[in-house]
Design an enzyme around this catalytic site. Sequence first.
Site, short mmCIF file in Angstrom:
data_model
loop_
_atom_site.label_atom_id
_atom_site.label_comp_id
_atom_site.label_asym_id
_atom_site.label_seq_id
_atom_site.Cartn_x
_atom_site.Cartn_y
_atom_site.Cartn_z
NE ARG A 80 -3.79 -2.35 2.10
CZ ARG A 80 -3.57 -3.66 2.25
NH1 ARG A 80 -2.42 -4.10 2.75
NH2 ARG A 80 -4.50 -4.55 1.91
CG HIS A 105 -0.82 -5.65 -4.30
ND1 HIS A 105 0.30 -5.54 -3.49
CD2 HIS A 105 -1.56 -6.65 -3.74
CE1 HIS A 105 0.22 -6.42 -2.49
NE2 HIS A 105 -0.90 -7.10 -2.62
CG HIS A 179 0.41 -11.56 -3.99
ND1 HIS A 179 -0.32 -12.43 -3.21
CD2 HIS A 179 0.26 -10.35 -3.42
CE1 HIS A 179 -0.91 -11.76 -2.25
NE2 HIS A 179 -0.57 -10.49 -2.35
CB VAL A 180 3.76 -17.56 -5.39
CG1 VAL A 180 4.97 -17.41 -4.48
CG2 VAL A 180 3.36 -19.03 -5.53
CE1 TYR A 181 -2.56 -15.52 -0.26
CE2 TYR A 181 -2.42 -15.05 -2.60
CZ TYR A 181 -2.80 -14.68 -1.32
OH TYR A 181 -3.44 -13.48 -1.12
CG ASP A 251 -1.87 -8.31 5.27
OD1 ASP A 251 -0.87 -8.38 4.52
OD2 ASP A 251 -2.93 -7.76 4.95
CD GLU A 313 2.70 -10.48 -0.54
OE1 GLU A 313 2.54 -9.35 -1.02
OE2 GLU A 313 1.93 -10.94 0.33
C1 GAL Z 1 -1.28 -8.76 0.38
C2 GAL Z 1 -1.75 -7.63 1.23
C3 GAL Z 1 -3.07 -8.05 1.79
C4 GAL Z 1 -4.06 -8.34 0.68
C5 GAL Z 1 -3.42 -9.30 -0.32
C6 GAL Z 1 -4.23 -9.44 -1.57
O1 GAL Z 1 0.02 -8.55 -0.10
O2 GAL Z 1 -0.80 -7.34 2.24
O3 GAL Z 1 -3.57 -7.10 2.69
O4 GAL Z 1 -4.42 -7.14 0.07
O5 GAL Z 1 -2.16 -8.88 -0.70
O6 GAL Z 1 -5.41 -10.11 -1.34
#
Ligand code: GAL
Length: 349
Positions: A80, A105, A179-181, A251, A313
Amino acid sequence: MKVSETIIGQVHGKEVVAYTLTNPNGISLTAMTYGATITELLMPDKNGKTENVILAMDSLDDYVTHRPYYGATIGRVAGRITKGAFDLDGTAHQVVVNEGGNQLHGGPTGLDTLVWDAEVQASADEASIHFTTIDEDGANGYPGTLSVTVSYTLTSDSEWKITYRATTDQATLFNPTNHVYFNLSGDINKPILQHDLQLNSAAFAELGDENLPSGALLPAEGTPFDFRSGGKLSVAAEGSHPQTRKVAGFDHPFLLQHDEGQPDAILSDTESGRSVKMFTDQDCVVIFMHNGAVDKYTIAGSPVIQYAGITLETQALPDAVNQEGFGDITLHPDEVYSAETIYKFEVQN
Ligand code: GAL
């Protein structure tokens, strides 16, 4: 190394191509030109069962419609930016906001929404996809035409190496991430709370209002944010720490200490025997645990559960441009941005 490619559809009138790189250990990585996004990481578990260990949507349309950020390249600026406003070399800038009054983002048409160009390259030891794009001057309110290359390399040692390179023709901001989970169980209907995390970090950035960093860097010692000796992610979901309660998990940006030759993080899942070691040259890793369930889309017919995956990340600290001591993410025309993160996949039998 094996490489294959398929055209999977069109976005913005441009063909979207998915590439699959496969190594001799049975690891295979698929990534597409939409958002330079990783869409599948197949790996065996301790019994030889091969499963996808990352979150992915069912179709290209789902990525475009829902913008879940799953596996995508995020930029120009990850995280942000307070009020989307900042000062750059003495000039005030306002970028396009897309989350309340703040930018998240990279804004409404961030790098994750572009159709990138790509080239592949393969040898006996590694295969790479080189994604390139030009982010136009003024895109999402940012000054400067930005040329970006993101390369994904899969090695015969089961490393997924991400390298970033960028140049600009006017001063701008650049702080990308991926942003890989991960969900190493291979089952996204199983929360990641029993995964173990080891993290070489002694401090984290406190979150204030609207999930923006407050500016304070707090010591991890004695809090659920201390993973230097390892621990289960469940502490973030179950504890009473006001910072984990605030967002129902992590987060948060964690500051990395970096010990030469040592991984910055190790995420592992005892049940499947799978682990991923993270090495990065970045100052911080933002860890997000998919803290809420999502029912506005489904994956394989099911809504996405709370804690379906965890991100690692790697980036400079979020909102760096507005927070004292968070580092400099300015890119000038005479500079070349470069960064590298490696995720190394292993199986313990
Ligand atoms: C993360 C962010 C979260 C949320 C997510 C996307 O990187 O810190 O708050 O926005 O991305 O869903």
